[in-house]
Design a protein around this motif. Structure first.
Motif, mmCIF file in Angstrom:
data_model
loop_
_atom_site.group_PDB
_atom_site.id
_atom_site.type_symbol
_atom_site.label_atom_id
_atom_site.label_comp_id
_atom_site.label_asym_id
_atom_site.label_seq_id
_atom_site.Cartn_x
_atom_site.Cartn_y
_atom_site.Cartn_z
ATOM 1 N N PRO A 4 0.834 -1.208 0.000
ATOM 2 C CA PRO A 4 0.000 0.000 0.000
ATOM 3 C C PRO A 4 0.865 1.253 0.000
ATOM 4 N N TYR A 5 0.288 2.344 -0.436
ATOM 5 C CA TYR A 5 0.944 3.641 -0.352
ATOM 6 C C TYR A 5 0.764 4.176 1.068
ATOM 7 N N ILE A 6 1.868 4.439 1.747
ATOM 8 C CA ILE A 6 1.839 4.918 3.129
ATOM 9 C C ILE A 6 2.477 6.295 3.200
ATOM 10 N N LEU A 7 1.805 7.227 3.892
ATOM 11 C CA LEU A 7 2.386 8.538 4.157
ATOM 12 C C LEU A 7 2.503 8.721 5.668
ATOM 13 N N HIS A 8 3.740 8.803 6.141
ATOM 14 C CA HIS A 8 4.007 9.095 7.554
ATOM 15 C C HIS A 8 4.013 10.606 7.720
ATOM 16 N N MET A 9 3.197 11.106 8.652
ATOM 17 C CA MET A 9 2.968 12.539 8.792
ATOM 18 C C MET A 9 3.484 12.991 10.157
ATOM 19 N N SER A 17 -3.035 18.151 10.989
ATOM 20 C CA SER A 17 -4.107 18.919 10.384
ATOM 21 C C SER A 17 -5.053 18.020 9.581
ATOM 22 N N PRO A 18 -6.367 18.071 9.857
ATOM 23 C CA PRO A 18 -7.323 17.327 9.029
ATOM 24 C C PRO A 18 -7.263 17.740 7.562
ATOM 25 N N PHE A 19 -6.966 19.006 7.302
ATOM 26 C CA PHE A 19 -6.843 19.481 5.921
ATOM 27 C C PHE A 19 -5.765 18.684 5.195
ATOM 28 N N ASP A 20 -4.600 18.546 5.824
ATOM 29 C CA ASP A 20 -3.502 17.832 5.178
ATOM 30 C C ASP A 20 -3.808 16.342 5.031
ATOM 31 N N ILE A 21 -4.504 15.776 6.004
ATOM 32 C CA ILE A 21 -4.892 14.366 5.915
ATOM 33 C C ILE A 21 -5.822 14.154 4.722
ATOM 34 N N ASN A 22 -6.811 15.019 4.576
ATOM 35 C CA ASN A 22 -7.734 14.906 3.445
ATOM 36 C C ASN A 22 -6.999 15.060 2.112
ATOM 37 N N MET A 23 -6.094 16.034 2.051
ATOM 38 C CA MET A 23 -5.362 16.270 0.812
ATOM 39 C C MET A 23 -4.512 15.060 0.442
ATOM 40 N N TYR A 29 -2.719 8.400 -1.315
ATOM 41 C CA TYR A 29 -2.133 7.617 -0.227
ATOM 42 C C TYR A 29 -3.230 6.812 0.467
ATOM 43 N N GLN A 30 -2.946 5.523 0.674
ATOM 44 C CA GLN A 30 -3.956 4.618 1.222
ATOM 45 C C GLN A 30 -3.905 4.523 2.736
ATOM 46 N N ILE A 31 -2.723 4.654 3.305
ATOM 47 C CA ILE A 31 -2.559 4.619 4.754
ATOM 48 C C ILE A 31 -1.886 5.904 5.185
ATOM 49 N N LEU A 32 -2.533 6.644 6.090
ATOM 50 C CA LEU A 32 -1.996 7.892 6.616
ATOM 51 C C LEU A 32 -1.679 7.673 8.083
ATOM 52 N N ALA A 33 -0.426 7.900 8.448
ATOM 53 C CA ALA A 33 0.048 7.578 9.789
ATOM 54 C C ALA A 33 0.556 8.833 10.475
ATOM 55 N N PRO A 34 -0.328 9.573 11.181
ATOM 56 C CA PRO A 34 0.123 10.771 11.897
ATOM 57 C C PRO A 34 1.002 10.402 13.090
ATOM 58 N N CYS A 35 2.054 11.167 13.264
ATOM 59 C CA CYS A 35 2.940 11.013 14.417
ATOM 60 C C CYS A 35 3.070 12.392 15.038
ATOM 61 N N CYS A 36 2.482 12.588 16.226
ATOM 62 C CA CYS A 36 2.351 13.915 16.813
ATOM 63 C C CYS A 36 3.362 14.136 17.937
ATOM 64 N N GLY A 37 3.595 15.412 18.254
ATOM 65 C CA GLY A 37 4.552 15.751 19.293
ATOM 66 C C GLY A 37 5.980 15.443 18.913
ATOM 67 N N ALA A 60 9.291 3.224 -2.706
ATOM 68 C CA ALA A 60 8.684 4.056 -3.741
ATOM 69 C C ALA A 60 7.217 4.334 -3.427
ATOM 70 N N ARG A 61 6.627 3.516 -2.568
ATOM 71 C CA ARG A 61 5.228 3.707 -2.155
ATOM 72 C C ARG A 61 5.138 4.247 -0.729
ATOM 73 N N THR A 62 6.198 4.920 -0.281
ATOM 74 C CA THR A 62 6.267 5.446 1.071
ATOM 75 C C THR A 62 6.666 6.910 1.017
ATOM 76 N N GLY A 63 6.071 7.729 1.853
ATOM 77 C CA GLY A 63 6.436 9.142 1.892
ATOM 78 C C GLY A 63 6.421 9.679 3.306
ATOM 79 N N ILE A 64 7.038 10.841 3.470
ATOM 80 C CA ILE A 64 7.051 11.561 4.740
ATOM 81 C C ILE A 64 6.523 12.969 4.493
ATOM 82 N N PHE A 65 5.589 13.398 5.330
ATOM 83 C CA PHE A 65 5.030 14.751 5.271
ATOM 84 C C PHE A 65 5.300 15.425 6.609
ATOM 85 N N ILE A 66 5.804 16.654 6.573
ATOM 86 C CA ILE A 66 6.123 17.390 7.793
ATOM 87 C C ILE A 66 5.196 18.590 7.909
ATOM 88 N N GLY A 67 4.468 18.639 9.016
ATOM 89 C CA GLY A 67 3.516 19.721 9.259
ATOM 90 C C GLY A 67 3.952 20.602 10.414
#
Length: 304
Positions: A4-9, A17-23, A29-37, A60-67
């Motif tokens: 699956p496509y996974i985005l670690h946030m 942010s719910p906005f970024d999750i929706n986007m 991205y099929q799996i969104l994995a927020p990591c807070c703090g 190639a199916r993995t990404g990192i997003f920084i908020g």
């Protein structure tokens, strides 16, 4: 079975942010994995947990997003994540704290397009004053404008000392020259915009930073952009849907206004295209406000 496509946030805040999750979900991205703090010190370990749990092909199916909400911290976190990669274990990554990078990119791209359309000359050599210039959108909008050749002042309602500190810190961090401008009272605001070619209003929602009387002091103003979509308008006379509409009450050669929803549409398209670029990349991508500005410019050129 395909991975699956996974985005670690990663975010320093208490929630992503719910906005970024929706986007991100809309980008595929099929799996969104927020990591807070998440602290700056924790970024390297989290990045290596991300990359070593999959094969190079699977990455190639993995990404990192920084908020988060801090434009400078997000840039540092993105750099720390890059430094933690161990080729061939690499992933695409993107930073956009509170949407500041894509909003600032969209705002400056809209201003540049309006300048080119109305005068034939872009941002090079222009005097740009950023009201609310110590916030995340204001700082990054100032950096982008400076990188495009403008002379940029960051204004603060808390006075010149705060503005100067923000200008020094931000300019040093991104290798540009910025100066501080006082916005502590009406006289200071009027003095700051009197010789401005461009005013970027990046103050808090629902706060009017430029009145009609203030605009009458803007002798050479060509473009005003306002990201405030909550009444009252951040700049008097600029409607949320305005797209280089002539602005009344400004002396000189005729200024135009760009409203929050016009900027917001370009911001939305920019963020979505960047997330899709990560999602579909065959080579790892590192995406920040520089890439956001390129995308926003291209979107406006294609829409012209």
């Amino acid at each position: 079975m395909e991975r699956p496509y996974i985005l670690h946030m990663f975010t320093p805040g208490a929630q992503m942010s719910p906005f970024d999750i929706n986007m991100a979900a809309d980008a595929g991205y099929q799996i969104l994995a927020p990591c807070c703090g998440v602290t700056l010190q924790a970024v390297a370990g989290l990045t290596q947990d991300t990359i070593f749990s999959r094969s190079p092909k699977g990455l190639a199916r993995t990404g990192i997003f920084i908020g988060g909400r801090d434009a400078l911290l997000a840039s540092d976190m993105l750099a720390r994540a890059q430094q933690a990669l161990v080729p061939p274990f690499v992933v695409s990554m993107m930073a956009d704290p509170s949407g500041a990078y894509t909003t600032a990119a969209a705002m400056v791209a809209c201003v540049e397009a309006a300048l080119l359309d109305t005068t034939g000359v872009g941002l090079a050599g222009r005097r740009v004053v950023v009201l609310g210039g110590t916030g995340p959108v204001g700082r990054i909008a100032g950096v982008i404008a400076a990188q495009a050749g403008a002379r940029v002042g960051l204004s603060s309602r808390n006075g010149i000392d705060v503005a100067d500190a923000a200008a020094r810190e931000t300019g040093a961090r991104f290798g540009v020259t910025l100066d501080g401008v006082s916005g502590g009272d009406r006289a200071a605001v009027r003095a700051s915009i009197a010789e401005a070619d461009v005013v970027l209003a990046c103050a808090a929602a629902g706060v009017q930073v430029v009145s009609g009387e203030d605009l009458a002091c803007a002798q050479v103003l060509r473009v005003v952009a306002d990201v405030n979509a909550v009444p009252p308008a951040g700049v008097a006379g600029v409607g949320v849907m305005d797209n280089a509409r002539p602005l009344e009450g400004v002396p000189g050669r005729g200024a135009v206004g760009i409203g929050a929803l016009t900027i917001g549409n370009v911001k939305y398209q920019t963020q979505q295209q960047l997330l899709r670029r990560m999602h579909g990349a065959t080579e790892p991508q590192v995406l920040s406000f520089t890439e956001a500005f390129e995308v926003a410019r291209a979107h406006l050129a294609a829409s012209a």
